[in-house]
Design an enzyme around this catalytic site. Sequence first.
Site, PDB file in Angstrom:
ATOM      1  N   GLU A  47       0.881  -1.181   0.000  1.00 38.16           N
ATOM      2  CA  GLU A  47       0.000   0.000   0.000  1.00 38.16           C
ATOM      3  C   GLU A  47       0.903   1.211   0.000  1.00 38.16           C
ATOM      4  OE1 GLU A  47      -2.967   0.433  -0.633  1.00 38.16           O
ATOM      5  OE2 GLU A  47      -3.691  -1.623  -0.481  1.00 38.16           O
ATOM      6  N   CYS A  70      -1.875   9.030   3.202  1.00 39.17           N
ATOM      7  CA  CYS A  70      -1.739   8.560   1.814  1.00 39.17           C
ATOM      8  C   CYS A  70      -2.979   8.950   1.010  1.00 39.17           C
ATOM      9  CB  CYS A  70      -1.549   7.057   1.801  1.00 39.17           C
ATOM     10  SG  CYS A  70      -2.745   6.195   2.800  1.00 39.17           S
TER      11      CYS A  70
HETATM   12  P1  NAD Z   1       9.058   4.840   3.289  1.00 41.16           P
HETATM   13  O1  NAD Z   1       8.812   4.101   2.025  1.00 41.16           O
HETATM   14  O2  NAD Z   1      10.210   5.749   3.364  1.00 41.16           O
HETATM   15  O3  NAD Z   1       9.270   3.783   4.495  1.00 41.16           O
HETATM   16  C1  NAD Z   1       8.310   2.808   4.817  1.00 41.16           C
HETATM   17  C2  NAD Z   1       8.981   1.688   5.577  1.00 41.16           C
HETATM   18  O4  NAD Z   1       9.885   0.990   4.717  1.00 41.16           O
HETATM   19  C3  NAD Z   1       9.816   2.150   6.768  1.00 41.16           C
HETATM   20  O5  NAD Z   1       9.669   1.226   7.820  1.00 41.16           O
HETATM   21  C4  NAD Z   1      11.234   2.118   6.212  1.00 41.16           C
HETATM   22  O6  NAD Z   1      12.228   2.004   7.187  1.00 41.16           O
HETATM   23  C5  NAD Z   1      11.166   0.887   5.340  1.00 41.16           C
HETATM   24  N1  NAD Z   1      12.180   0.795   4.288  1.00 41.16           N
HETATM   25  C6  NAD Z   1      12.926   1.804   3.734  1.00 41.16           C
HETATM   26  N2  NAD Z   1      13.729   1.302   2.765  1.00 41.16           N
HETATM   27  C7  NAD Z   1      13.507  -0.034   2.709  1.00 41.16           C
HETATM   28  C8  NAD Z   1      14.011  -1.091   1.892  1.00 41.16           C
HETATM   29  N3  NAD Z   1      14.926  -0.888   0.954  1.00 41.16           N
HETATM   30  N4  NAD Z   1      13.524  -2.335   2.095  1.00 41.16           N
HETATM   31  C9  NAD Z   1      12.580  -2.570   3.015  1.00 41.16           C
HETATM   32  N5  NAD Z   1      12.050  -1.614   3.819  1.00 41.16           N
HETATM   33  C10 NAD Z   1      12.518  -0.360   3.664  1.00 41.16           C
HETATM   34  O7  NAD Z   1       7.703   5.582   3.639  1.00 41.16           O
HETATM   35  P2  NAD Z   1       7.422   6.581   4.860  1.00 41.16           P
HETATM   36  O8  NAD Z   1       8.118   7.873   4.587  1.00 41.16           O
HETATM   37  O9  NAD Z   1       7.680   5.876   6.151  1.00 41.16           O
HETATM   38  O10 NAD Z   1       5.831   6.796   4.743  1.00 41.16           O
HETATM   39  C11 NAD Z   1       5.248   7.735   3.895  1.00 41.16           C
HETATM   40  C12 NAD Z   1       4.731   7.050   2.641  1.00 41.16           C
HETATM   41  O11 NAD Z   1       3.815   6.034   3.001  1.00 41.16           O
HETATM   42  C13 NAD Z   1       3.936   8.000   1.753  1.00 41.16           C
HETATM   43  O12 NAD Z   1       4.298   7.780   0.402  1.00 41.16           O
HETATM   44  C14 NAD Z   1       2.491   7.582   1.980  1.00 41.16           C
HETATM   45  O13 NAD Z   1       1.626   7.869   0.917  1.00 41.16           O
HETATM   46  C15 NAD Z   1       2.639   6.117   2.213  1.00 41.16           C
HETATM   47  N6  NAD Z   1       1.495   5.575   2.954  1.00 41.16           N
HETATM   48  C16 NAD Z   1       0.616   4.763   2.296  1.00 41.16           C
HETATM   49  C17 NAD Z   1      -0.495   4.257   2.958  1.00 41.16           C
HETATM   50  C18 NAD Z   1      -1.473   3.352   2.263  1.00 41.16           C
HETATM   51  O14 NAD Z   1      -2.178   2.619   2.950  1.00 41.16           O
HETATM   52  N7  NAD Z   1      -1.574   3.386   0.944  1.00 41.16           N
HETATM   53  C19 NAD Z   1      -0.703   4.578   4.298  1.00 41.16           C
HETATM   54  C20 NAD Z   1       0.211   5.396   4.935  1.00 41.16           C
HETATM   55  C21 NAD Z   1       1.316   5.887   4.260  1.00 41.16           C
END
Ligand code: NAD
Length: 479
Positions: A249, A283
């Site tokens: 997501e 999001c």
């Molecule tokens: P992000 O992608 O930077 O990080 C998300 C998670 O992934 C964190 O725990 C991070 O440490 C981890 N991560 C980072 N690099 C990784 C890798 N290479 N492999 C595996 N895991 C890794 O996102 P964020 O800044 O924490 O959150 C904001 C984003 O989340 C926005 O784009 C928002 O739209 C999205 N979001 C989506 C939903 C949904 O349900 N569609 C809900 C909330 C937030």
Amino acid sequence: MTETIRLAHHVGGRAVDGAMTFSQASPSNPDDLVVEGPEADAALVAEAVANARSAVDALDQVGIEARADALSRIGRTLLANADRLALLATRETGKTINDAKGEVVRAARTFDFFAGEALRNIGERFASTRPGAMVEVDYAPVGVVAAITPWNFPFAIPAWKIAPAIAFGNAVVWKPSEIASASADAFRAILAEAGLPVGTVEMLLGAGGAGAALTGADGVDAISFTGSVATGNRVVRAAAEKGVRAQMEMGGVNGLIILDDANLDVAVDCAINGAYFNAGQRCTATSRIIITDGIADRFIAAFIERAKALKIGDPRDPQTQIGSLAAFKQKTLIASQVEQAEAAGFKPLIGGSADARPHAFFAPTLFDNAAPASLLGQEEIFGPVAGIFRVRDFEEAMTVLNNNRYGLSSSICTRSLVHAEQFKRRARTGMRMVNMPTAGADYHAPFGGVGISSFGPREQGRAARTFYTTLHTTYQLAV
Ligand code: NAD
């Protein structure tokens, strides 16, 4: 001043310390160093996955009623601790105290809902086309689920992964965001007291490196990820290489259409809520306000009046409507996107780079005359920033709405049944709202998007079973 929390991983029912590699200062008060934590390495990931594997067998032994009881207990404990948990999230992520409490309640309700679902994992039985035979369909646990979560909903998003996982007999290795790990750890402590087998929820801390170690680990059967598209794409590639099931997501560039016949107050409510609440860090936040000419100027005047009256400030104050962004690095990112839009010639009606705020606060910003092909029309800006896209009519509004690779949520404000119906058929988004904000979803209904916003089966509600179970079809002939 409150003390800095020093975190440990939790693996096999014990705390595992490590060198502190990340920290989070309070984004609304940089003098308050909220938390420091260690980064999980591949060896610790392997240990956590092995413990989770044993817990899958133990969860089968304890059975569905004990799992349902544990989920209910977690829901009750979350509610009983809502004030404490909310205050921690507020301190750690700048979210307002009301939003944080609402989120804890939502997490609790999610556990309650899946307590019921644990008892409703019903299979099917068919007569076979082959005489004397019958066909059974059952839904078994997938096994070890890796859950990787973002910072913007530190309780609700982990809840909508962990609760269905346990309900259907899976164990979870959870890697929360380094920006919200103190909140995550407080949640973990509640999960640990629920009486579930050791290893049911293992928690590994760290930033992207720990997440990558988890998605690359042997023994993981499924990965449920919420976060940005860029990271999600990396995770889905890692899952494909391992041949494991994946659910992503991700982001949205969500559009709110406002037609000439809209109720103006409702339209302004929807736009203010969608664009600015949670400081735009949802999001499903509204970043594109697509509006027909006949109402645009009246709408903008009313919107600006409402935006200027918003109470922005200390997130601990119950009167505050908008807190800070979640981290200083988020402010740097959003400021650079806003500057890019300004450099491209788009003018903010309110906010923008001229309206500097302290710490990680960011001024609610509204650009007029945004262009569909520009950054404002195409890219996710994960902060309180929206653009006005002026259109002639409903047809042009639908064209602008669907001109985007994301497809999470959209909304229309109108009193026309015909346009509402047309919108529901043609909006290329997984979530559609009519006279409601693009953001805000119920916990018992499926949630997710189309396009680059989502990948794999839907989360939440009864739809969650698809991801968290493996369907078996058995043919049997009694001879
Ligand atoms: P992000 O992608 O930077 O990080 C998300 C998670 O992934 C964190 O725990 C991070 O440490 C981890 N991560 C980072 N690099 C990784 C890798 N290479 N492999 C595996 N895991 C890794 O996102 P964020 O800044 O924490 O959150 C904001 C984003 O989340 C926005 O784009 C928002 O739209 C999205 N979001 C989506 C939903 C949904 O349900 N569609 C809900 C909330 C937030």
